[in-house]
Enzyme design. Sequence first.
Site, PDB file in Angstrom:
ATOM      1  N   HIS A 102       0.856  -1.192   0.000  1.00  0.00           N
ATOM      2  CA  HIS A 102       0.000   0.000   0.000  1.00  0.00           C
ATOM      3  C   HIS A 102       0.892   1.243   0.000  1.00  0.00           C
ATOM      4  CE1 HIS A 102      -3.557   2.386   0.659  1.00  0.00           C
ATOM      5  NE2 HIS A 102      -2.869   3.068   1.556  1.00  0.00           N
ATOM      6  N   GLN A 166      10.706   2.810  -3.405  1.00  0.00           N
ATOM      7  CA  GLN A 166      10.838   2.060  -2.140  1.00  0.00           C
ATOM      8  C   GLN A 166       9.907   0.850  -2.077  1.00  0.00           C
ATOM      9  OE1 GLN A 166      13.380   2.622  -0.216  1.00  0.00           O
ATOM     10  NE2 GLN A 166      13.856   4.231  -1.721  1.00  0.00           N
TER      11      GLN A 166
HETATM   12  C1  GRF Z   1       1.427   0.798  -6.248  1.00  0.00           C
HETATM   13  O1  GRF Z   1       1.666   2.109  -5.830  1.00  0.00           O
HETATM   14  C2  GRF Z   1       0.844  -0.021  -5.130  1.00  0.00           C
HETATM   15  O2  GRF Z   1       1.338   0.331  -3.879  1.00  0.00           O
HETATM   16  C3  GRF Z   1      -0.611   0.336  -5.222  1.00  0.00           C
HETATM   17  O3  GRF Z   1      -0.882   0.435  -6.593  1.00  0.00           O
HETATM   18  C4  GRF Z   1       0.317   0.737  -7.290  1.00  0.00           C
HETATM   19  C5  GRF Z   1       0.531  -0.378  -8.277  1.00  0.00           C
HETATM   20  O4  GRF Z   1       1.657  -0.179  -9.085  1.00  0.00           O
HETATM   21  N1  GRF Z   1      -1.408  -0.615  -4.497  1.00  0.00           N
HETATM   22  P1  GRF Z   1       2.243  -1.371  -9.950  1.00  0.00           P
HETATM   23  O5  GRF Z   1       1.073  -1.951 -10.757  1.00  0.00           O
HETATM   24  O6  GRF Z   1       2.841  -2.369  -9.035  1.00  0.00           O
HETATM   25  O7  GRF Z   1       3.241  -0.727 -10.852  1.00  0.00           O
END
Ligand code: GRF
Length: 205
Positions: A102, A166
């Site tokens: 998250h 990060q």
């Molecule tokens: C990330 O920021 C994750 O924390 C959130 O949605 C975004 C997904 O990015 N839940 P990705 O698809 O992993 O590039």
Amino acid sequence: MALVVLISGRGSNMRALVEAELPVSAVISNLADAQGLDFAAQRGIPTRVVEHRAFPAREDFDRALAAEIDRFSPRLIALAGFMRVLTAPFVARFEGRLVNIHPSLLPAFPGLHTHERALAAGVKVHGCTVHFVTAELDAGPIIVQAAVPVRPADTASALAARVLEQEHVIYPRAAKWFLDGKLAVAGNAVHVKGGDAQLVIPGAA
Ligand code: GRF
């Protein structure tokens, strides 16, 4: 097999898990056009699509999704930008081996638009969290967090990029701890056997 990753879009966190050489046995998306599926397929990782729109109710989708996951008998299921709220029976079925990333320092800013909300709140530190999934949204036991500074000139997208970097550090770390049997959960607190750092502050010694 070890790890099934659920995505809905870009899939950069899934990619970070694969590039960290974690044993990803399948990538499953609720959207057929999720970009991340291409990367997984190129790597020879089985991909599956379970379209949420094809199901009349959330429970039906979750049942189909669970059945697809079970075909791979994973030890760990990692939500990585998976944009569906999961029902309590789904969470119960996989509880203790279902994790999520998250983009905030939980319990601050659960839900969507975390970077915009962090800027609006004027916080000076923001970040990301990997946690076990429980029935309550974005609220399960915290495995690892990374903190990033909020800079005065930040836009939501600049802040999101700093946080995402990060995310790619802490998600593989958390998944590896789990698969190595290093995580101990006591109530809401998660400890890592061996004492590896569960807080990442980039740039700190
Ligand atoms: C990330 O920021 C994750 O924390 C959130 O949605 C975004 C997904 O990015 N839940 P990705 O698809 O992993 O590039």
